[in-house]
Design an enzyme around this catalytic site. Structure first.
Site, PDB file in Angstrom:
ATOM      1  N   HIS A  37      52.428  61.199 -10.474  1.00  0.00           N
ATOM      2  CA  HIS A  37      53.309  60.069 -10.812  1.00  0.00           C
ATOM      3  C   HIS A  37      52.491  58.791 -11.014  1.00  0.00           C
ATOM      4  O   HIS A  37      52.760  58.006 -11.921  1.00  0.00           O
ATOM      5  CB  HIS A  37      54.315  59.808  -9.685  1.00  0.00           C
ATOM      6  N   SER A 188      56.122  67.460  -6.110  1.00  0.00           N
ATOM      7  CA  SER A 188      56.756  67.101  -4.840  1.00  0.00           C
ATOM      8  C   SER A 188      57.107  68.348  -4.044  1.00  0.00           C
ATOM      9  O   SER A 188      57.154  68.322  -2.832  1.00  0.00           O
ATOM     10  CB  SER A 188      58.011  66.275  -5.096  1.00  0.00           C
TER      11      SER A 188
END
Ligand code: PAF
Length: 282
Positions: A37, A188
């Site tokens: 990210h 994640s």
């Protein structure tokens, strides 16, 4: 970095930026931010004057038996990482801000065709949830460009299609997957893996690179190649969902297709991992 939780607040903050002639780049996320990210935010920073990130765990893209409740929510840590990465505005709405009438709204965005295969086939409704929330977010932020990771290769293709067909005046930029040193694509969901599973997980990317090498070296029997690789993954403790060689537009790959992508989804314990590798034959 400014943090806004309402659509109205985001619009007011962006009016200010646009008035001073700034270009706007947008990175939509579901939070629990990792280096992948941060790379999206850094690329946004390189390309635009004003960087907006959203964090919203979108309920409509999770199936009933999926990990919506378990999905990690780490807003404070995420906000610190974003401030460090020089994000200008974080939009972190509640579910009721995004879906005031509950998670089923009457208008949805459905992208046909490419959503029938791969993750679309194994996660019914997933891409309608993604396409709907991304459309809403793009309409809220109205950026000049939006950036997405190539790890979600099919998602990126779906978003490119929707932006093109619904005439959103926004450039969609794909950013290369960031990997751990052992090759595992950052996600994640890697946080759900126990120690043994984490040690096993890089086999997914090794499988992709082995298949790519075989194809680059002239192998063209994709059905045989992927069946053997799937069997090997299963023997090593994965539950493969799909492993396919496709053209980069996600159509079927023929023996003379030059621009290829190999996509895999497999469960390791209770964690579903996806990855892909794309390359062109000379
Ligand atoms: O890739 C994600 O994190 C999500 O699917 C997205 C694009 C933020 C939509 O909820």
């Amino acid at each position: 970095m400014k943090i806004e939780t309402t659509i109205q607040g985001v619009r007011a903050a962006l009016r200010q930026a646009r008035k001073s002639g700034k270009s706007v780049a947008f990175v939509p996320t579901m939070g629990n931010l990792h280096d992948g990210h941060v790379e999206l935010v850094s690329e946004a920073r390189r390309r635009a004057d004003f960087v907006v990130v959203s964090i919203f765990v979108n309920p409509t893209q999770f199936g009933v038996n999926e990990d919506f409740d378990a999905y990690p929510r780490t807003l404070d840590a995420d906000a610190s990482r974003l401030a460090e990465a020089r994000c200008d505005l974080l939009f972190a709405p509640t579910a009721s801000e995004m879906y005031p009438d509950g998670r089923t709204q009457s208008t949805t965005v459905q992208v046909g065709g490419i959503t029938d295969v791969l993750c679309g086939a194994s996660r019914p409704g997933h891409f309608t949830g993604v396409a709907t929330v991304v459309s809403k977010l793009l309409n809220i932020v109205q950026p000049d460009m939006a950036l997405f990771g190539e790890k979600d290769f099919q998602q990126l293709a779906v978003i490119r299609r929707l932006v093109s067909e619904l005439c959103f005046p926004i450039s969609i930029i794909g950013v290369a997957t960031i990997r751990a040193e052992d090759g595992l694509a950052l996600s994640s969901r890697n946080g759900f893996l126990d120690e043994g599973e984490r040690a096993q997980a890089p086999l997914l990317y090794q499988t992709l690179t082995n298949l790519r090498d075989a194809i680059v070296n002239g192998e063209r029997d994709y059905a045989m190649l992927t069946a053997a690789a799937k069997a090997h993954l299963a023997k090593c403790g994965f539950q493969p969902d799909y492993l396919e060689v496709r053209a980069q537009d996600l159509e079927s790959a023929e023996a003379d297709t030059r621009d290829l992508v190999i996509l895999v989804a497999a469960r390791l314990g209770s964690t579903r991992l996806i990855d892909n590798i794309h390359f062109s034959l000379s």
